[in-house]
Design a protein around this motif. Structure first.
Motif, mmCIF file in Angstrom:
data_model
loop_
_atom_site.group_PDB
_atom_site.id
_atom_site.type_symbol
_atom_site.label_atom_id
_atom_site.label_comp_id
_atom_site.label_asym_id
_atom_site.label_seq_id
_atom_site.Cartn_x
_atom_site.Cartn_y
_atom_site.Cartn_z
ATOM 1 N N TYR A 1 0.872 -1.130 -0.158
ATOM 2 C CA TYR A 1 0.021 -0.053 -0.119
ATOM 3 C C TYR A 1 0.900 1.357 -0.035
ATOM 4 O O TYR A 1 0.594 2.265 -0.489
ATOM 5 N N THR A 2 2.028 1.307 0.675
ATOM 6 C CA THR A 2 2.784 2.359 0.372
ATOM 7 C C THR A 2 3.551 2.582 -0.945
ATOM 8 O O THR A 2 3.390 3.679 -1.370
ATOM 9 N N LEU A 3 3.751 1.487 -1.468
ATOM 10 C CA LEU A 3 4.280 1.577 -2.894
ATOM 11 C C LEU A 3 3.115 2.155 -3.800
ATOM 12 O O LEU A 3 3.319 2.807 -4.841
ATOM 13 N N GLU A 4 1.976 1.626 -3.535
ATOM 14 C CA GLU A 4 0.727 2.050 -4.238
ATOM 15 C C GLU A 4 0.458 3.580 -4.037
ATOM 16 O O GLU A 4 0.305 4.201 -4.940
ATOM 17 N N GLU A 5 0.735 3.955 -2.945
ATOM 18 C CA GLU A 5 0.555 5.358 -2.495
ATOM 19 C C GLU A 5 1.394 6.251 -3.289
ATOM 20 O O GLU A 5 0.912 7.362 -3.723
ATOM 21 N N HIS A 6 2.707 5.836 -3.542
ATOM 22 C CA HIS A 6 3.557 6.692 -4.349
ATOM 23 C C HIS A 6 3.816 6.243 -5.718
ATOM 24 O O HIS A 6 4.604 6.857 -6.575
ATOM 25 N N GLY A 7 2.686 5.386 -6.271
ATOM 26 C CA GLY A 7 2.683 5.369 -7.811
ATOM 27 C C GLY A 7 3.506 4.116 -8.360
ATOM 28 O O GLY A 7 3.538 4.005 -9.489
ATOM 29 N N PHE A 8 4.332 3.186 -7.500
ATOM 30 C CA PHE A 8 5.015 2.507 -7.968
ATOM 31 C C PHE A 8 4.324 1.075 -8.112
ATOM 32 O O PHE A 8 4.880 0.353 -8.936
ATOM 33 N N SER B 1 4.986 5.418 -11.630
ATOM 34 C CA SER B 1 6.218 6.080 -11.185
ATOM 35 C C SER B 1 7.459 5.128 -11.631
ATOM 36 O O SER B 1 8.673 5.827 -11.859
ATOM 37 N N ARG C 1 7.925 6.171 -15.272
ATOM 38 C CA ARG C 1 8.691 7.370 -15.131
ATOM 39 C C ARG C 1 10.320 7.472 -15.058
ATOM 40 O O ARG C 1 11.064 7.941 -15.728
#
Length: 257
Positions: free
Chosen positions: A51-58, A73, A76
């Protein structure tokens, strides 16, 4: 921050990278259960990192039951990486000409917001030399290769203050230095990042006239002084113009984009 907390943060970064590396061209979409088979994590830790990775777009989640795939992410970062590689390949003949003519370390940097990133470097073959290596990053307000870029970024006074924050650089003095860089077409540094090191750098521009990066020469002040430094600066300006022309910048004049 306590040592134990720092170590835990480092472990969390490593675990997050393991999750991202679990995806392959064949397994581009994975469920949490499938990920648990590929990374050595407890289920609560896995979900927290997902969920942390999802929050930052990874990562992005899709479907029901839930599955994950790499997010924008990652795309990019991949775009920046491939663009850097392509540009480094285009610039290689230019960098080699400078390296052969000077015998000093030559490097190319690209802007990364408040940072500059080294994407190509040819170290000096001489015993006394200065080098940082491909992948090295530094604040864009520091060093000749950073200010050679920043001088042409049309940054506002507020942006310059933000870039300089925490560096000990006076924003007003920085503005004056950047104005001088634009006037003469090159930036220099003396014992700024490494004691005894001299750097001189020029910007290069893309086909839209926007600053795309900088090329710099670095060496000890015992070799880079007086007439020799002037010769290297002239060479850099000529080759910076050549690289700009290769990228489609019409005039090839690095001082008046």
């Amino acid at each position: 921050m306590a040592t134990a907390e720092k170590n835990e943060n480092v472990r969390a970064v490593g675990r997050a990278l393991e999750i991202l590396l679990a995806f392959t061209p064949q397994d581009f979409e994975l469920s949490p259960s499938e990920l648990l088979k590929r990374v050595d994590l407890s289920r609560p830790t896995l979900y927290r990192l997902l969920y942390t990775l999802e929050e930052h777009g990874f990562l992005v989640s899709v479907g029901e039951p839930q599955r994950f795939r790499l997010g924008p992410s990652v795309a990019r970062m991949a775009h920046v990486w491939t663009s850097s590689l392509d540009l480094a390949a285009v610039a290689d003949p230019v960098l080699r000409r400078i390296w052969q003519a000077t015998g000093e370390t030559v490097a190319m940097f690209l802007p990364q917001r408040e940072l500059r990133l080294c994407v190509a470097e040819l170290p000096s073959p001489q015993p006394l030399n200065f080098k940082r290596g491909v992948g090295y990053t530094e604040r864009i307000v520091r060093g000749a290769t950073g200010r050679a870029i920043l001088a042409y970024m049309n940054a506002s006074a507020d942006e310059l203050r933000a870039y300089a924050q925490g560096t000990g650089i006076n924003p007003k003095e920085l503005e004056a230095d950047l104005a001088q860089t634009r006037k003469r077409g090159w930036a220099s540094s003396h014992s700024e990042l490494i004691s005894g090191a001299v750097g001189v750098a020029v910007p290069f521009f893309d086909r839209h006239g926007a600053v795309a990066g900088s090329i710099g020469v670095f060496g000890p002040e015992v070799r880079l002084n007086g007439q020799r430094l002037k010769q290297i600066t002239r060479l850099l300006q000529e080759e910076g113009g050549s690289l700009s022309a290769m990228l489609g910048f019409g005039s090839g004049d690095t001082r008046t984009p």
